[in-house]
Write a protein that holds these residues in place. Structure first.
Motif, PDB file in Angstrom:
ATOM      1  N   LEU A 138       2.336  22.559 -43.220  1.00 33.91           N
ATOM      2  CA  LEU A 138       3.963  22.134 -43.905  1.00 33.91           C
ATOM      3  C   LEU A 138       4.089  22.897 -44.763  1.00 33.91           C
ATOM      4  O   LEU A 138       3.275  22.975 -45.883  1.00 33.91           O
ATOM      5  N   LEU A 139       4.795  23.707 -45.668  1.00 34.86           N
ATOM      6  CA  LEU A 139       4.961  24.306 -46.688  1.00 34.86           C
ATOM      7  C   LEU A 139       6.312  24.670 -47.475  1.00 34.86           C
ATOM      8  O   LEU A 139       7.777  24.527 -46.570  1.00 34.86           O
ATOM      9  N   ARG A 140       6.128  24.444 -48.473  1.00 31.78           N
ATOM     10  CA  ARG A 140       7.214  24.382 -49.039  1.00 31.78           C
ATOM     11  C   ARG A 140       7.529  25.812 -50.408  1.00 31.78           C
ATOM     12  O   ARG A 140       6.629  25.699 -51.653  1.00 31.78           O
ATOM     13  N   VAL A 141       8.542  26.699 -50.013  1.00 34.59           N
ATOM     14  CA  VAL A 141       8.220  27.865 -50.860  1.00 34.59           C
ATOM     15  C   VAL A 141       9.494  27.884 -51.611  1.00 34.59           C
ATOM     16  O   VAL A 141      10.841  27.435 -51.264  1.00 34.59           O
ATOM     17  N   GLN A 142       9.612  28.050 -52.726  1.00 34.21           N
ATOM     18  CA  GLN A 142      10.268  28.103 -53.635  1.00 34.21           C
ATOM     19  C   GLN A 142      10.688  29.600 -54.212  1.00 34.21           C
ATOM     20  O   GLN A 142       9.906  30.120 -54.720  1.00 34.21           O
ATOM     21  N   VAL A 143      11.738  30.059 -53.665  1.00 33.53           N
ATOM     22  CA  VAL A 143      12.247  31.285 -54.477  1.00 33.53           C
ATOM     23  C   VAL A 143      13.568  31.673 -54.571  1.00 33.53           C
ATOM     24  O   VAL A 143      14.589  31.232 -54.277  1.00 33.53           O
ATOM     25  N   ASP A 144      13.360  32.117 -56.150  1.00 35.78           N
ATOM     26  CA  ASP A 144      14.852  32.249 -57.063  1.00 35.78           C
ATOM     27  C   ASP A 144      15.449  30.786 -57.499  1.00 35.78           C
ATOM     28  O   ASP A 144      16.596  30.894 -57.320  1.00 35.78           O
ATOM     29  N   GLY A 145      14.920  29.912 -57.049  1.00 33.30           N
ATOM     30  CA  GLY A 145      15.294  28.616 -56.875  1.00 33.30           C
ATOM     31  C   GLY A 145      15.220  27.892 -56.039  1.00 33.30           C
ATOM     32  O   GLY A 145      16.369  26.431 -55.939  1.00 33.30           O
ATOM     33  N   VAL A 146      15.635  28.671 -55.061  1.00 38.80           N
ATOM     34  CA  VAL A 146      15.976  27.697 -53.760  1.00 38.80           C
ATOM     35  C   VAL A 146      14.487  27.988 -53.396  1.00 38.80           C
ATOM     36  O   VAL A 146      13.417  28.287 -53.069  1.00 38.80           O
ATOM     37  N   VAL A 147      14.812  26.795 -52.254  1.00 36.78           N
ATOM     38  CA  VAL A 147      13.524  25.957 -51.254  1.00 36.78           C
ATOM     39  C   VAL A 147      13.374  26.106 -50.094  1.00 36.78           C
ATOM     40  O   VAL A 147      14.844  26.064 -49.584  1.00 36.78           O
ATOM     41  N   GLY A 148      12.498  26.619 -49.811  1.00 34.43           N
ATOM     42  CA  GLY A 148      12.758  26.863 -47.989  1.00 34.43           C
ATOM     43  C   GLY A 148      11.324  25.784 -47.117  1.00 34.43           C
ATOM     44  O   GLY A 148       9.940  26.152 -47.873  1.00 34.43           O
ATOM     45  N   HIS A 189      -4.622  36.566 -38.681  1.00 35.70           N
ATOM     46  CA  HIS A 189      -3.900  35.113 -39.206  1.00 35.70           C
ATOM     47  C   HIS A 189      -2.289  34.964 -39.092  1.00 35.70           C
ATOM     48  O   HIS A 189      -1.763  34.856 -40.544  1.00 35.70           O
ATOM     49  N   ASN A 190      -2.096  36.001 -38.065  1.00 37.29           N
ATOM     50  CA  ASN A 190      -0.492  36.061 -37.483  1.00 37.29           C
ATOM     51  C   ASN A 190       0.117  34.730 -37.986  1.00 37.29           C
ATOM     52  O   ASN A 190       1.312  33.992 -38.398  1.00 37.29           O
ATOM     53  N   MET A 191      -0.797  33.270 -38.283  1.00 36.43           N
ATOM     54  CA  MET A 191       0.334  32.423 -38.034  1.00 36.43           C
ATOM     55  C   MET A 191       0.071  32.093 -39.547  1.00 36.43           C
ATOM     56  O   MET A 191       1.280  31.812 -39.735  1.00 36.43           O
ATOM     57  N   ALA A 192      -0.621  31.760 -39.773  1.00 34.97           N
ATOM     58  CA  ALA A 192      -0.225  31.797 -41.828  1.00 34.97           C
ATOM     59  C   ALA A 192       0.810  32.611 -41.893  1.00 34.97           C
ATOM     60  O   ALA A 192       1.376  31.981 -42.660  1.00 34.97           O
ATOM     61  N   LYS A 193       0.444  33.866 -41.548  1.00 38.30           N
ATOM     62  CA  LYS A 193       1.011  34.340 -42.151  1.00 38.30           C
ATOM     63  C   LYS A 193       3.126  34.159 -41.740  1.00 38.30           C
ATOM     64  O   LYS A 193       3.539  34.386 -42.628  1.00 38.30           O
ATOM     65  N   ALA A 194       2.906  34.008 -40.791  1.00 39.25           N
ATOM     66  CA  ALA A 194       4.638  33.738 -40.209  1.00 39.25           C
ATOM     67  C   ALA A 194       5.017  32.147 -40.801  1.00 39.25           C
ATOM     68  O   ALA A 194       6.104  32.552 -41.318  1.00 39.25           O
ATOM     69  N   ALA A 195       4.145  31.542 -40.770  1.00 40.78           N
ATOM     70  CA  ALA A 195       4.223  30.198 -42.082  1.00 40.78           C
ATOM     71  C   ALA A 195       5.073  30.236 -43.468  1.00 40.78           C
ATOM     72  O   ALA A 195       5.911  30.128 -43.634  1.00 40.78           O
ATOM     73  N   LEU A 196       4.794  31.550 -43.753  1.00 36.21           N
ATOM     74  CA  LEU A 196       4.935  31.637 -45.346  1.00 36.21           C
ATOM     75  C   LEU A 196       6.531  33.137 -44.728  1.00 36.21           C
ATOM     76  O   LEU A 196       6.689  32.521 -45.836  1.00 36.21           O
ATOM     77  N   GLU A 197       6.302  33.290 -43.837  1.00 35.82           N
ATOM     78  CA  GLU A 197       7.815  33.778 -43.991  1.00 35.82           C
ATOM     79  C   GLU A 197       8.564  33.435 -43.539  1.00 35.82           C
ATOM     80  O   GLU A 197       9.876  34.123 -43.586  1.00 35.82           O
TER      81      GLU A 197
END
Length: 168
Positions: free
Chosen positions: A33-43, A96-104
Protein backbone atom coordinates in the motif's frame (compact mmCIF):
# COMPACT_ATOMS: atom_id res chain seq x y z
CA UNK A 1 2.38 18.87 -8.62
CA UNK A 2 5.30 18.02 -6.40
CA UNK A 3 5.52 14.68 -4.62
CA UNK A 4 6.48 15.46 -1.03
CA UNK A 5 6.53 11.98 0.48
CA UNK A 6 5.89 8.36 -0.36
CA UNK A 7 5.22 5.83 2.37
CA UNK A 8 5.20 2.17 1.39
CA UNK A 9 3.63 -0.38 3.69
CA UNK A 10 3.90 -4.12 3.11
CA UNK A 11 0.62 -5.75 4.15
CA UNK A 12 -0.33 -9.38 4.74
CA UNK A 13 -4.08 -9.92 4.58
CA UNK A 14 -5.69 -13.26 5.49
CA UNK A 15 -8.47 -14.22 3.07
CA UNK A 16 -11.93 -15.17 4.34
CA UNK A 17 -11.76 -18.19 2.04
CA UNK A 18 -8.96 -19.76 0.01
CA UNK A 19 -8.54 -18.72 -3.63
CA UNK A 20 -7.27 -21.40 -5.98
CA UNK A 21 -6.06 -21.08 -9.56
CA UNK A 22 -4.46 -23.63 -11.86
CA UNK A 23 -1.06 -23.00 -10.25
CA UNK A 24 -1.69 -22.44 -6.54
CA UNK A 25 -4.08 -22.15 -3.61
CA UNK A 26 -3.65 -19.04 -1.48
CA UNK A 27 -5.07 -18.30 1.95
CA UNK A 28 -3.59 -14.79 2.27
CA UNK A 29 -2.31 -11.96 0.11
CA UNK A 30 0.85 -9.97 0.59
CA UNK A 31 0.89 -6.61 -1.20
CA UNK A 32 2.09 -3.02 -0.99
CA UNK A 33 0.00 0.00 0.00
CA UNK A 34 1.32 3.44 -0.86
CA UNK A 35 0.57 6.78 0.75
CA UNK A 36 1.61 9.49 -1.68
CA UNK A 37 1.60 13.10 -0.48
CA UNK A 38 1.40 15.70 -3.23
CA UNK A 39 1.17 19.43 -2.46
CA UNK A 40 -0.23 18.65 1.01
CA UNK A 41 -2.85 16.18 -0.29
CA UNK A 42 -2.64 12.42 0.24
CA UNK A 43 -3.42 9.74 -2.34
CA UNK A 44 -3.62 6.06 -1.38
CA UNK A 45 -2.83 3.29 -3.84
CA UNK A 46 -1.97 -0.39 -4.07
CA UNK A 47 0.66 -2.40 -5.89
CA UNK A 48 -0.97 -5.56 -7.26
CA UNK A 49 2.20 -7.65 -7.58
CA UNK A 50 1.97 -11.12 -6.02
CA UNK A 51 4.32 -12.67 -3.52
CA UNK A 52 5.57 -15.22 -6.07
CA UNK A 53 6.43 -14.73 -9.76
CA UNK A 54 3.74 -17.13 -11.01
CA UNK A 55 1.34 -14.65 -12.66
CA UNK A 56 3.96 -12.04 -13.54
CA UNK A 57 7.71 -11.69 -13.15
CA UNK A 58 7.02 -8.80 -10.78
CA UNK A 59 6.72 -9.70 -7.11
CA UNK A 60 6.09 -7.72 -3.94
CA UNK A 61 9.84 -7.66 -3.27
CA UNK A 62 10.87 -6.65 -6.80
CA UNK A 63 8.16 -3.96 -6.85
CA UNK A 64 9.39 -2.62 -3.50
CA UNK A 65 12.96 -2.54 -4.83
CA UNK A 66 11.88 -0.79 -8.06
CA UNK A 67 9.77 1.73 -6.15
CA UNK A 68 12.36 2.59 -3.52
CA UNK A 69 15.48 2.60 -5.69
CA UNK A 70 14.28 3.80 -9.10
CA UNK A 71 10.66 4.97 -9.43
CA UNK A 72 10.43 7.17 -6.31
CA UNK A 73 13.77 8.96 -6.84
CA UNK A 74 12.69 10.01 -10.35
CA UNK A 75 9.26 11.06 -9.10
CA UNK A 76 10.74 13.13 -6.26
CA UNK A 77 12.92 15.17 -8.60
CA UNK A 78 10.18 15.72 -11.21
CA UNK A 79 7.56 18.46 -11.13
CA UNK A 80 4.30 17.31 -12.74
CA UNK A 81 1.62 19.66 -14.03
CA UNK A 82 -0.72 16.68 -14.57
CA UNK A 83 -0.65 12.95 -13.68
CA UNK A 84 -0.46 12.15 -17.41
CA UNK A 85 3.19 13.25 -17.24
CA UNK A 86 4.15 10.55 -14.73
CA UNK A 87 4.52 7.56 -17.04
CA UNK A 88 6.66 9.40 -19.63
CA UNK A 89 8.98 10.47 -16.78
CA UNK A 90 9.63 6.76 -16.10
CA UNK A 91 10.90 6.15 -19.64
CA UNK A 92 14.35 4.98 -18.48
CA UNK A 93 12.86 2.15 -16.38
CA UNK A 94 12.05 -0.98 -18.39
CA UNK A 95 9.28 -3.19 -17.12
CA UNK A 96 8.18 -2.96 -13.49
CA UNK A 97 4.76 -1.82 -14.68
CA UNK A 98 3.02 -2.80 -11.43
CA UNK A 99 5.48 -0.76 -9.38
CA UNK A 100 5.12 2.26 -11.66
CA UNK A 101 1.32 1.91 -11.73
CA UNK A 102 1.18 1.87 -7.92
CA UNK A 103 2.81 5.28 -7.69
CA UNK A 104 0.87 6.63 -10.65
CA UNK A 105 -2.43 5.60 -8.98
CA UNK A 106 -1.46 7.44 -5.80
CA UNK A 107 -0.61 10.52 -7.85
CA UNK A 108 -3.98 10.35 -9.64
CA UNK A 109 -5.89 10.01 -6.39
CA UNK A 110 -4.07 12.98 -4.82
CA UNK A 111 -4.77 14.98 -7.98
CA UNK A 112 -8.49 14.18 -7.79
CA UNK A 113 -8.66 14.96 -4.06
CA UNK A 114 -6.87 18.28 -4.58
CA UNK A 115 -9.48 19.20 -7.22
CA UNK A 116 -12.33 18.03 -4.98
CA UNK A 117 -13.64 15.55 -7.51
CA UNK A 118 -14.02 11.80 -7.78
CA UNK A 119 -11.20 9.76 -9.26
CA UNK A 120 -13.60 8.65 -11.97
CA UNK A 121 -14.25 12.25 -13.00
CA UNK A 122 -10.54 13.12 -12.87
CA UNK A 123 -9.89 10.23 -15.25
CA UNK A 124 -12.62 11.45 -17.62
CA UNK A 125 -15.39 9.09 -16.58
CA UNK A 126 -19.04 10.06 -16.53
CA UNK A 127 -20.78 7.14 -14.78
CA UNK A 128 -21.66 7.29 -11.10
CA UNK A 129 -21.94 3.49 -10.84
CA UNK A 130 -20.46 0.49 -12.62
CA UNK A 131 -21.50 -3.14 -12.79
CA UNK A 132 -18.99 -5.14 -10.80
CA UNK A 133 -17.84 -8.71 -11.25
CA UNK A 134 -16.16 -11.29 -9.10
CA UNK A 135 -13.55 -13.97 -9.70
CA UNK A 136 -14.23 -17.37 -8.14
CA UNK A 137 -11.30 -19.65 -7.56
CA UNK A 138 -11.36 -23.40 -8.09
CA UNK A 139 -13.52 -25.02 -5.42
CA UNK A 140 -13.22 -28.47 -3.83
CA UNK A 141 -16.34 -29.76 -5.63
CA UNK A 142 -18.80 -28.77 -8.36
CA UNK A 143 -21.67 -28.38 -5.82
CA UNK A 144 -19.43 -26.08 -3.78
CA UNK A 145 -18.72 -24.05 -6.95
CA UNK A 146 -22.44 -23.71 -7.72
CA UNK A 147 -23.13 -22.66 -4.13
CA UNK A 148 -20.41 -20.02 -4.37
CA UNK A 149 -21.80 -18.72 -7.70
CA UNK A 150 -25.33 -18.52 -6.29
CA UNK A 151 -24.05 -16.57 -3.27
CA UNK A 152 -22.16 -14.08 -5.43
CA UNK A 153 -25.19 -13.56 -7.71
CA UNK A 154 -27.37 -13.03 -4.62
CA UNK A 155 -24.87 -10.39 -3.45
CA UNK A 156 -25.47 -8.49 -6.69
CA UNK A 157 -22.49 -9.40 -8.85
CA UNK A 158 -23.46 -9.37 -12.53
CA UNK A 159 -20.34 -10.96 -13.97
CA UNK A 160 -18.80 -14.21 -12.72
CA UNK A 161 -15.28 -15.28 -13.72
CA UNK A 162 -14.35 -18.87 -12.82
CA UNK A 163 -10.85 -20.28 -12.55
CA UNK A 164 -10.24 -23.63 -14.24
CA UNK A 165 -7.39 -26.10 -14.61
CA UNK A 166 -6.79 -29.30 -16.59
CA UNK A 167 -8.87 -32.17 -15.21
CA UNK A 168 -11.24 -29.89 -13.30
Amino acid sequence: MKIESIEILEVKLDLKQFFETSFSRVTYLRFLLLRVQVDGVVGISECVADEEPSYSYETVKTALHALEDFVAPIAFRTEYSHPDEFLPSMGNIRGHNMAKAALEMGLWEAYARKRGESLSKALGGARREIASGVSIGIQDSVPQLFEKIEGELADGYRRIKMKIKPGW
